[in-house]
Scaffold this motif. Structure first.
Motif, PDB file in Angstrom:
ATOM      1  N   ILE A1250       0.840  -1.208   0.000  1.00 31.38           N
ATOM      2  CA  ILE A1250       0.000   0.000   0.000  1.00 31.38           C
ATOM      3  C   ILE A1250       0.869   1.250   0.000  1.00 31.38           C
ATOM      4  O   ILE A1250       0.589   2.221  -0.700  1.00 31.38           O
ATOM      5  CB  ILE A1250      -0.949  -0.030   1.214  1.00 31.38           C
ATOM      6  N   TYR A1251       1.947   1.216   0.785  1.00 31.88           N
ATOM      7  CA  TYR A1251       2.844   2.377   0.802  1.00 31.88           C
ATOM      8  C   TYR A1251       3.500   2.587  -0.549  1.00 31.88           C
ATOM      9  O   TYR A1251       3.730   3.736  -0.963  1.00 31.88           O
ATOM     10  CB  TYR A1251       3.911   2.192   1.885  1.00 31.88           C
ATOM     11  N   GLN A1252       3.820   1.489  -1.241  1.00 34.83           N
ATOM     12  CA  GLN A1252       4.380   1.637  -2.586  1.00 34.83           C
ATOM     13  C   GLN A1252       3.399   2.345  -3.515  1.00 34.83           C
ATOM     14  O   GLN A1252       3.768   3.262  -4.263  1.00 34.83           O
ATOM     15  CB  GLN A1252       4.744   0.264  -3.129  1.00 34.83           C
ATOM     16  N   GLU A1253       2.147   1.919  -3.462  1.00 30.63           N
ATOM     17  CA  GLU A1253       1.149   2.543  -4.348  1.00 30.63           C
ATOM     18  C   GLU A1253       0.890   3.995  -3.940  1.00 30.63           C
ATOM     19  O   GLU A1253       0.710   4.871  -4.803  1.00 30.63           O
ATOM     20  CB  GLU A1253      -0.162   1.742  -4.306  1.00 30.63           C
ATOM     21  N   GLU A1254       0.872   4.238  -2.635  1.00 26.62           N
ATOM     22  CA  GLU A1254       0.689   5.622  -2.197  1.00 26.62           C
ATOM     23  C   GLU A1254       1.864   6.495  -2.586  1.00 26.62           C
ATOM     24  O   GLU A1254       1.697   7.684  -2.887  1.00 26.62           O
ATOM     25  CB  GLU A1254       0.487   5.654  -0.681  1.00 26.62           C
ATOM     26  N   LEU A1255       3.063   5.919  -2.585  1.00 21.68           N
ATOM     27  CA  LEU A1255       4.220   6.674  -3.044  1.00 21.68           C
ATOM     28  C   LEU A1255       4.070   7.037  -4.518  1.00 21.68           C
ATOM     29  O   LEU A1255       4.402   8.156  -4.942  1.00 21.68           O
ATOM     30  CB  LEU A1255       5.489   5.853  -2.808  1.00 21.68           C
ATOM     31  N   LYS A1256       3.574   6.095  -5.306  1.00 22.39           N
ATOM     32  CA  LYS A1256       3.308   6.403  -6.717  1.00 22.39           C
ATOM     33  C   LYS A1256       2.303   7.545  -6.836  1.00 22.39           C
ATOM     34  O   LYS A1256       2.473   8.476  -7.642  1.00 22.39           O
ATOM     35  CB  LYS A1256       2.772   5.166  -7.433  1.00 22.39           C
ATOM     36  N   ILE A1257       1.232   7.460  -6.035  1.00 17.89           N
ATOM     37  CA  ILE A1257       0.206   8.512  -6.093  1.00 17.89           C
ATOM     38  C   ILE A1257       0.798   9.862  -5.708  1.00 17.89           C
ATOM     39  O   ILE A1257       0.535  10.885  -6.349  1.00 17.89           O
ATOM     40  CB  ILE A1257      -0.971   8.132  -5.170  1.00 17.89           C
ATOM     41  N   ASN A1258       1.630   9.871  -4.667  1.00 15.16           N
ATOM     42  CA  ASN A1258       2.237  11.135  -4.244  1.00 15.16           C
ATOM     43  C   ASN A1258       3.155  11.695  -5.311  1.00 15.16           C
ATOM     44  O   ASN A1258       3.188  12.910  -5.549  1.00 15.16           O
ATOM     45  CB  ASN A1258       3.001  10.936  -2.935  1.00 15.16           C
ATOM     46  N   ASN A1259       3.906  10.816  -5.958  1.00 16.70           N
ATOM     47  CA  ASN A1259       4.771  11.281  -7.041  1.00 16.70           C
ATOM     48  C   ASN A1259       3.953  11.859  -8.189  1.00 16.70           C
ATOM     49  O   ASN A1259       4.311  12.891  -8.779  1.00 16.70           O
ATOM     50  CB  ASN A1259       5.651  10.141  -7.541  1.00 16.70           C
ATOM     51  N   LEU A1260       2.860  11.187  -8.524  1.00 10.75           N
ATOM     52  CA  LEU A1260       2.005  11.713  -9.595  1.00 10.75           C
ATOM     53  C   LEU A1260       1.360  13.029  -9.196  1.00 10.75           C
ATOM     54  O   LEU A1260       1.255  13.958 -10.016  1.00 10.75           O
ATOM     55  CB  LEU A1260       0.935  10.674  -9.951  1.00 10.75           C
ATOM     56  N   LEU A1261       0.919  13.117  -7.943  1.00  9.26           N
ATOM     57  CA  LEU A1261       0.332  14.376  -7.473  1.00  9.26           C
ATOM     58  C   LEU A1261       1.357  15.496  -7.497  1.00  9.26           C
ATOM     59  O   LEU A1261       1.049  16.638  -7.872  1.00  9.26           O
ATOM     60  CB  LEU A1261      -0.229  14.203  -6.061  1.00  9.26           C
ATOM     61  N   TYR A1262       2.576  15.175  -7.076  1.00 13.11           N
ATOM     62  CA  TYR A1262       3.623  16.194  -7.128  1.00 13.11           C
ATOM     63  C   TYR A1262       3.899  16.618  -8.573  1.00 13.11           C
ATOM     64  O   TYR A1262       4.115  17.809  -8.845  1.00 13.11           O
ATOM     65  CB  TYR A1262       4.886  15.658  -6.480  1.00 13.11           C
ATOM     66  N   SER A1263       3.875  15.658  -9.472  1.00 14.80           N
ATOM     67  CA  SER A1263       4.082  15.995 -10.879  1.00 14.80           C
ATOM     68  C   SER A1263       2.966  16.892 -11.390  1.00 14.80           C
ATOM     69  O   SER A1263       3.213  17.890 -12.084  1.00 14.80           O
ATOM     70  CB  SER A1263       4.161  14.708 -11.700  1.00 14.80           C
ATOM     71  N   LEU A1264       1.714  16.572 -11.030  1.00 12.01           N
ATOM     72  CA  LEU A1264       0.592  17.428 -11.437  1.00 12.01           C
ATOM     73  C   LEU A1264       0.709  18.821 -10.835  1.00 12.01           C
ATOM     74  O   LEU A1264       0.462  19.834 -11.508  1.00 12.01           O
ATOM     75  CB  LEU A1264      -0.727  16.779 -11.025  1.00 12.01           C
ATOM     76  N   LEU A1265       1.065  18.860  -9.558  1.00  9.12           N
ATOM     77  CA  LEU A1265       1.216  20.149  -8.897  1.00  9.12           C
ATOM     78  C   LEU A1265       2.323  20.965  -9.529  1.00  9.12           C
ATOM     79  O   LEU A1265       2.192  22.185  -9.734  1.00  9.12           O
ATOM     80  CB  LEU A1265       1.490  19.926  -7.408  1.00  9.12           C
ATOM     81  N   LEU A1266       3.418  20.307  -9.856  1.00 14.53           N
ATOM     82  CA  LEU A1266       4.531  21.014 -10.488  1.00 14.53           C
ATOM     83  C   LEU A1266       4.126  21.546 -11.862  1.00 14.53           C
ATOM     84  O   LEU A1266       4.469  22.680 -12.225  1.00 14.53           O
ATOM     85  CB  LEU A1266       5.734  20.077 -10.600  1.00 14.53           C
ATOM     86  N   ASP A1267       3.380  20.758 -12.619  1.00  6.96           N
ATOM     87  CA  ASP A1267       2.901  21.248 -13.927  1.00  6.96           C
ATOM     88  C   ASP A1267       1.998  22.463 -13.752  1.00  6.96           C
ATOM     89  O   ASP A1267       2.098  23.440 -14.514  1.00  6.96           O
ATOM     90  CB  ASP A1267       2.141  20.126 -14.651  1.00  6.96           C
TER      91      ASP A1267
END
Length: 1606
Positions: A1250-1267
């Motif tokens: 679950i932490y692995q998947e949440e890490l993926k989600i956080n990375n994607l959210l950070y990418s969206l936020l950065l864009d």
């Protein structure tokens, strides 16, 4: 229209009467804007007026603001003008000259409500104004020409201080509590522009704050692993103008709070702040730096100056206060710059002198005024320093002469409350402030004479007609009597405390015999106003409601005073008049006129009552019973006539005879002139109306106060009718008005009445003043004489009765007298009446006390007897209570209190229940899977499940949409891949072999490192995810997040299923353990072992539902039962008791219990409890037994032995069974613990996934936020670029206009130079008719010019800024000096000898023309130099901008270099860097690819043809297969028919019953064998037990023989 007509009528009537009011003088104190209008005169606003005070003569001049209250105010001592604004809609700024008080200008700006600040420039005719809401606009005016030069608005920014730079009017400083801003006035010919420059202030602790450019700042973060570092504005999502100045609230460090600022001679600023820091501000760099105190090297005495007026406090108290102030860090509130240094003062009340060098200063103390100082102002010649305190005191100090400080204006701690004329009313007047300060003024010019401070809050004041005394009422109920026979030294001669109620009204009658005092709650006290009677209190009476006003009439013939009190009871909502008489008898025989408690008797005062139709706020009465009233809720004045005969019980309503509008803001009050000919009305609008008392026509009107100051507070007429005193409610102004023009009849009538009153009062005034002078000054000692006598009397009373069993009322009263510091007159009367009643009824009281004691003794004896009787005869304690009513009252109160507390508890419980329901709904009901845990039986493991909410319909729809989209994309990608990678079957062997080699690689499952998680092993489906390298668009990332959230949900769901299985398993294990524990408990009880049986149970964490229910065992208090519940519980208990009694009364149950212990048969388990009774002869000695008895005893011993053997055998069996059960429980629970341990490991791995998947989600959210931040940053930069481009265009247009103006000036200048040269060349031609020797002399005179005027510097002046007139003024003065010099040169005395006068005149005209052209050229040259200087400074700014630009480019290049260094160099990039002709290489690759595509296209067509052939072959095969299938189907039908026939044959043969019978017999054999095996096991166990017992008995019977070693 009606009001205008009425005003016109009023003006006409006033002119007809020939009367007018003028302002005689104005007194008031201010605490703002005191300034010098010239070297010897100060001025300050006060209410509706501006007061000018001469410092030397203290003469005052008054300037009135015609439109009401004075708003903003400013003064210019150089130009001797004052500016002020009025407070109205669309206010106007007025500028008046001094001393003529002529209106110089009237400025109408754009302000809608008010101006908050005004300021004159030190040089030039310029005025700055700052408006309040809603504009908040700074405007610059040329007040001489009444022209607005420029204006700038800054919405929402309030300003508390504003000043021009004395060295240049092009700079201003504006400050408020949080900031300080320097404004520059930029000028281009006739255009003016305002530009603000905020000053960077330090932090509150004094440290400097470095404010970076938040929009273009480049942080020093070198590690860009997480992407580019963007400004805070981009992170906040701001892209407009606010992005350039946005700062987070947490990043904003609070700065110092400015309190005062001052300009220096170098155009810098000094500033003080609330934190106590002293700052210096460089206006060029806009930086503030702290100045530090530097103690002097040699100890010098501080410059201390004392001022004339002595303080009221003692020396010790002054020292303590001074030490306390010095210990505190002073806050500077005022500054004034001098050539010698800086004078500053603040909260400590000390004027300090600062000598500043660099960043340090030395400080000396000049003088101390013991009050916070808020203003320091120098006179225009800088010889006098004006010091103003926050209370309004004004001091004058001359620094150059070091003289003593002189108090110019005394302070008043509060606003004026009331004012009155001192008898005879034509020389002095007295005023009192709310703080209790009494002032005496000279009536002629308002000069201050003396002051007396009462140190208490005053509520009313009035002057006595019969003596030079003043009565002042206070809030605590005191009335002070002040002796003013010596106006220079007023003193308090008497004080009386009437009651604890505040004094609201004070009124003397016309004869000065009585003082009528109105207090709160309708109390009216009558005092003797004569000092000869020691101001005796004659009595009091109580009205039916609050007293709103008092009015008196004196009847000379009957020596009677009638008092009218105005009331307005809230229940009837209309006015009520209560009139009572004060005959002379109350002063002659006072005891007969009052009762024992001091109240006036009704038969003496003859009280009457009148009901009026309207509620009134004020009422006055004339001698002819005419009453004038001011309506309370409407602006009307009503006239009533009271009936002569009016009984007290008559409740008829008196109607008004006449009603006129007052044209004022209600509520107001009325006042009659002494001769009752004029009626004055005032209200909150501040306008005084004087009306004729008969016709009610307006005689005069004066706007002496304003509604901003809450209107007029009080009004008083002088006895001669010439003066009127009016004081404001909250504006702190006292105005004296005088009749300017009155008719001869009015003058004669008022004078005659005045003389008549004086003739009547002269004798009384003389006698009473003599007594008043002889009275001692009041103090605490004289007031406490009465108290000391009372104390002595009370002590004597206590000494006579040293021991008393019960404290009686006498001693209680005496103690009250002793404990009271000061008793009111009303309480004294009450105490006196009580004492008289005690003396009068003393015998009766003694009899009652004896009866009470006897009755108490009887009751005590009865209670003692009651304690001795049996319980059934004993009475309750309450039955001896004689006061049944008190008992019932206490019972009712207790029940009410219990009900109140119960209701509060119910409401509290209701609130908690609501909160519980909310929490339960949010945290429990909303969870589809509740959070719970599983614990091991023996280990410390605990595993929790995943609490989960049910996914909403919207979430499921979004998930379904994403899944469908992903299916479409997968299908599309698969089709495109098949199209691109499809290969024909007929391929070369080499290619086929290569393909075979590649197949194992492609068929391998992807590794976890490529997938990115292990969720597929824990219930998640990773096949639906996007590849991590294929996430490019925003939609793909959002879809990936949704899919990852679905995987997390599935992983949690899968784990929860395993968790539920283990939870059910634990419940089953607990059930098995409980089942075995029943048998264990039986064995333990039979063996009588002291062992506790382990009972496993589920905890609250495992059954969280138990937290929502409350068990009875959890409640530690007794449950509250309602009467119905209590009755029901008692009934159920009664039924249960009856049932038990009925069961005990059954004969069968009793017999069974007696014979067989309640059972019908003996069980095997009871063998341990069986006891064999011994024979009855056992008690006899065995020698006496017979044979039969011995035989019986042997049988008894045999039975006992057999019973013991059975017991031992059964005990062993139970112990064996107990160990077996305990071992079984231990094994099963340990097995479950192992299962929980495995579940725990599963939980840890699930958490990891679950932490692995949440890490993926956080990375994607950070990418969206950065864009998003990058897009916001781009939008902000584009907006900034657009704004700068617009500014560039506007600047270019301004530059073109300025350049065109410059070219025009240059052309004009060149033309003038050319004309000047032409004039010089044409001089000889023009004077060719003059002789040659005259021409040379005239040419020299033609070239000669007067010397330029030099500015005279006065070295002895104290002005630090010097004499700096404005540029226009300087040019005018220089031009005037030049023209004067030219006129002197044109004098005929300077004409050469022998020259014709006509030629001289012609020569003078030519020279004057030449001089004027030179002056014009010089001006043009100066303008050109100014333009050149401006261009040069502009070039400097341009270079600074270029420098900043280059620094930014350098930082960008460094950033790019860092990016290049950290850039990953791929093979393509290496080729790009290594190959010289990279473009040609790319072109070659493209051509090869095109050829390859062509070949692949041909191959594709070929493959399509092959596939078509294969398709046709497959169609033929399909036809053949269909024919074969048809044949097989027919054969299948035949086989089904044969199978059905065989089934019918089998059923007919009944083989099923035979097989079932055989199965049952086989089952019986199996069961029988199982039983035999169990029986054999039991017998084997019994044999083993018997063998062990036999061995034990054998070992016990035969001795053991051991071998002995020698």
């Amino acid at each position: 229209m009606e009001s205008d007509a009425e005003n016109g009528e009023d003006i006409g009537r006033r002119v007809a009467r020939g009367a007018d009011l003028e302002v005689r003088w104005v007194q008031g104190f201010t605490n703002r804007n005191v300034g010098f209008v010239n070297d010897k005169t100060i001025c300050y606003p006060c209410g509706n007026y501006i007061l000018f005070v001469d410092i030397e003569t203290k003469k005052k001049t008054v300037l009135k603001c015609k439109n009401g209250h004075v708003g903003a105010f400013a003064v210019n001592g150089k130009s001797q003008v004052v500016a002020f604004s009025d407070q109205k809609l669309n206010p106007v700024i007025y500028i008046y000259t001094f001393p003529g008080l002529v209106k110089r200008s009237e400025i109408k700006g754009q302000a809608q409500l008010d101006y908050s600040l005004l300021a004159f420039s030190y040089t030039g005719p310029y005025l700055a104004s700052y408006s309040s809401v809603p504009e908040f606009a700074l405007s610059i005016w040329d007040w001489q020409e009444n022209i607005l030069l420029c204006s700038k608005s800054q919405p929402g920014v309030t300003v508390t201080s504003m000043s021009f730079n004395p060295m240049s009017w092009h700079q201003l400083c504006l400050s408020n509590e949080n900031s300080l801003t320097v404004w520059n006035i930029e000028r281009n010919d006739q255009e003016h522009h305002l530009k603000s420059k905020p000053v960077r202030l330090p932090a509150e602790d004094g440290s400097l704050m470095y404010n970076q450019d938040v929009f273009f700042s480049h942080p020093g973060i070198q590690d860009l692993y997480y992407g580019p570092v963007l400004p805070i504005s981009a992170i906040a999502g701001l892209a407009g103008d606010e992005a350039e100045t946005f700062r987070p609230k947490d990043d904003i460090q609070p700065s110092v709070h400015p309190t005062v600022h001052c300009w220096t001679a170098t155009s810098d600023l000094y500033m003080g702040c609330e934190e106590g820091h002293f700052l210096a501000i460089n206006v060029e760099t806009l930086k503030a730096s702290l100045l530090y105190y530097k103690p002097p090297r040699d100890a010098k005495e501080r410059r201390q100056t004392q001022f004339h007026s002595l303080p009221l406090l003692s020396d010790d108290s002054l020292k303590n206060e001074e030490d306390k102030r010095r210990k505190q860090k002073p806050v500077l509130l005022a500054m004034a710059y001098h050539k010698d240094g800086l004078y500053a003062a603040g909260s400590d009340g000390i004027v300090h002198f600062y000598q500043i060098k660099g960043t340090h200063y030395q400080m000396d103390n000049c003088f101390d005024v013991s009050e916070p100082i808020i203003s320091l102002v120098f006179s225009p010649d800088y010889n006098i320093l004006l010091v103003e305190t926050d209370k309004g005191s004004v001091y004058v100090y001359k620094p150059s002469q070091n003289e003593k400080v002189i108090k110019l204006l005394d302070a008043c701690n509060d606003h004026f409350l009331s004012a009155d004329f001192l008898t005879p009313g034509n020389k002095y007047c007295v005023s009192v402030a709310i703080s209790g300060e009494v002032h005496v003024w000279l009536l002629e010019d308002g000069a201050f004479i003396s002051k007396l401070c009462l140190n208490t809050q005053a509520t009313a004041m009035v002057c006595c007609p019969s003596s030079y005394s003043v009565a002042v009422g206070t809030k605590v109920g005191h009335v002070y009597f002040i002796d003013v026979t010596k106006v220079e030294t007023p003193r308090v001669v008497h004080r009386v405390l009437l009651s604890n109620l505040p004094v609201q009204h004070l009124q003397y009658d016309q004869s000065g015999q009585y003082l009528i005092t109105g207090a709160a709650e309708g109390h009216i006290f009558i005092l003797d106003a004569r000092p000869s009677k020691l101001f005796q209190v004659l009595g009091y009476l109580v009205m039916s409601s609050e007293v709103l006003g008092l009015s008196t009439i004196y009847d000379v013939e009957n020596e009677l005073v009638e008092v009218m009190a105005l009331l307005c009871p809230p229940d009837i909502r209309r006015a009520r008049l209560e009139i009572f008489c004060l005959p002379s008898a109350i002063t002659i025989d006072n005891d007969e006129c009052i009762d024992e408690r001091g109240m006036l008797k009704n038969r003496v005062i003859q009280k009457r009552q009148y009901e009026l139709e309207y509620p009134l706020s004020s009422a006055v009465r004339q001698k002819d019973d005419t009453v004038y009233g001011y309506c309370k809720h409407a602006p009307f004045i009503c006239k009533y006539h009271l009936a002569k005969k009016k009984t007290w019980k008559d409740a008829s309503v008196t109607l008004s005879e006449k009603r006129i509008p007052s044209n004022q803001f209600a509520p107001g009050f009325l006042h009659l002139s002494p001769n009752s000919q004029l009626l004055a009305s005032v209200a909150k609008d501040g306008v005084l109306f004087i009306r004729d008392a008969v016709t009610l026509e307006t005689v005069a009107r004066e706007h002496c106060h304003s509604y901003q100051g809450q209107g007029i507070g009080s009004l008083a007429f002088s006895l001669d009718g010439q003066f009127i005193l009016v004081n404001g409610m909250d504006d702190g102004t006292l105005v004296c008005l005088k009749w300017n023009r009155t008719g001869e009849d009015e003058i004669k009538e008022a004078t005659d009445y005045w003389r008549l009153i004086l003739a009547f009062l002269n004798n009384s005034i003389y006698n009473e003043n003599a007594v008043l002078k002889s009275m001692e000054e009041w103090n605490i000692a004289t007031e406490s004489l009465l108290e000391s006598s009372l104390e002595t009397e009370s002590q004597e009373t206590l000494q006579k009765k040293p021991s008393v069993e019960v404290m009686d009322e006498d001693s209680y009263l005496n103690l009250n007298i002793l404990s009271t510091d000061e008793m009111t007159w009303l309480n004294q009367k009450v105490q006196k009446a009580i004492k008289e009643e005690i003396k009068k009824f003393a015998d009766k009281r003694k009899e009652l006390k004896k009866g009470i004691k006897k009755l108490r003794k009887t009751i005590q004896e009865m209670m003692y007897e009651n304690e001795q009787v049996p319980d059934i005869e004993r009475l309750d304690q309450q039955d001896f209570n004689l006061d049944i009513e008190e008992q019932e009252r206490l019972q009712v109160e207790s029940e009410q209190e219990v009900a109140k507390i119960r209701k509060e508890i119910e409401m509290e419980n209701l609130a908690k229940c609501y909160l519980r329901d909310v929490i339960k709904k949010e945290c429990w009901d909303s969870m589809s899977i509740k959070g719970r845990a599983i614990k091991c039986f023996h280990a410390a493991y605990e595993v929790k499940n995943y609490p989960m909410k049910e996914r909403s319909k919207e979430e499921l729809e979004v998930l379904e949409r994403v899944l469908q989209l992903k299916k479409f994309e997968s299908a599309d990608f698969k089709i495109r891949k098949e199209i691109v990678e499809f290969q024909p079957q007929a391929v070369p062997p080499k290619e086929e072999g290569e393909k075979v080699e590649e197949e194992p690689v492609t068929d391998e499952a992807p590794s976890n490192s490529l997938i990115g998680s292990l969720s597929a092993q824990f219930g998640g489906d990773t096949s639906i995810l996007y590849h991590q390298m294929d996430l490019h668009t925003r939609e793909q990332k959002i879809n990936q997040i949704i899919l990852l959230q679905d995987i997390i949900y599935k992983v949690k769901t899968a784990f929860n299923k395993e968790f539920d299985t283990v939870a059910r398993q634990k419940e089953q294990e607990i059930a098995r353990v409980k089942e075995r524990n029943l048998r264990i408990q039986e064995i333990v009880e039979q063996l009588e072992l002291q062992e506790e049986v382990w009972e496993p149970a589920l905890t609250d964490d495992e059954i969280p539902e138990r937290a929502l229910t409350v068990q009875d065992s959890e409640i530690k208090v007794e449950k509250y039962l309602t009467p119905e519940q209590r009755a029901k519980a008692e009934m159920m208990a009664k039924i249960e008791m009856e049932r038990r009694l009925a069961a005990l009364n059954s004969a069968r149950q009793r017999a069974l219990y007696d014979m067989m212990n309640g059972v019908l048969e003996i069980k095997k388990e009871d063998i341990l409890k069986i006891e064999i009774p011994p024979p009855p002869f056992v008690s006899k000695p065995d020698t006496l037994w017979n044979e039969e008895e011995k035989k019986v005893f042997k049988e008894f011993e045999k039975k006992v032995k057999e019973l013991n053997e059975e017991r031992e055998k059964y005990r062993k069996t139970l112990e064996t069974e107990l160990k077996k059960l305990q071992t079984s429980i231990q094994e099963t629970t340990q097995t479950f613990d192992d299962t929980v341990s495995k579940l725990f490991e599963r939980k840890v791995k699930s958490e990891m996934v679950i932490y692995q998947e949440e890490l993926k989600i956080n990375n994607l959210l950070y990418s969206l936020l950065l864009d998003e931040e990058l897009s916001t940053r781009e939008a902000g930069l584009n907006h900034f670029l657009d704004k700068k481009q617009k500014e560039k265009l506007s600047t270019a247009e301004a530059v073109q206009v300025a350049r065109a103006q410059h070219d025009a000036y240059r052309e004009t200048y060149d033309n003038l130079v050319a004309e000047d040269k032409i004039l010089e060349r044409g001089f000889k031609k023009e004077f060719s008719d003059v002789p040659a020797h005259h021409i040379d002399h005239l040419f020299k005179l033609y070239k000669r010019r007067p010397r330029a005027q030099k500015i005279k510097m006065h070295l002895d002046t104290a002005n630090p800024y010097g004499d700096r007139p404005g540029s226009a003024r300087a040019y005018e003065e220089a031009l005037a000096h030049l023209m004067k010099a030219i006129d002197e040169m044109d004098d005929p005395e300077n004409m050469p000898e022998g020259l014709d006068p006509t030629v001289w005149e012609r020569f003078c005209l030519a020279r004057r023309t030449k001089v004027e052209s030179e002056q014009l050229a010089q001006g043009e040259k100066k303008i050109a130099s100014m333009v050149e200087s401006k261009d040069f400074s502009k070039g400097i700014f341009q270079l600074e901008w270029e420098h900043k630009k280059m620094k930014m480019l350098m930082e960008d290049l460094n950033q790019r270099a860092r990016d290049i260094q950290k850039l990953h160099v791929s093979r393509d990039r290496q080729l790009f860097l290594s190959v010289l002709n990279y473009d040609s290489r790319i072109t070659q690759q493209v051509s090869v690819m095109e050829q390859t595509l062509g070949v692949m296209d041909k191959l594709h067509k070929k493959n399509v043809k092959n596939r078509q052939k294969i398709f046709k072959d497959l169609e033929k095969r399909i036809c053949l297969k269909e024919q074969a299938n048809y044949k097989l189907s027919q054969e299948l039908q035949e086989m089904l028919v044969s199978v059905s026939e065989r089934r019918h044959i089998f059923e007919a043969a009944d083989t099923q019953l035979v097989s079932e019978k055989a199965a049952k017999e086989h089952y019986r054999d199996i069961v029988q064998r199982r039983q035999l095996v169990d029986l054999a096991k039991e017998q084997a166990q019994e044999i083993a037990v018997l063998q062990a017992e036999v061995e034990r008995l054998r070992m016990r019977t035969f001795p053991a023989l051991f071998e002995t070693e020698y």
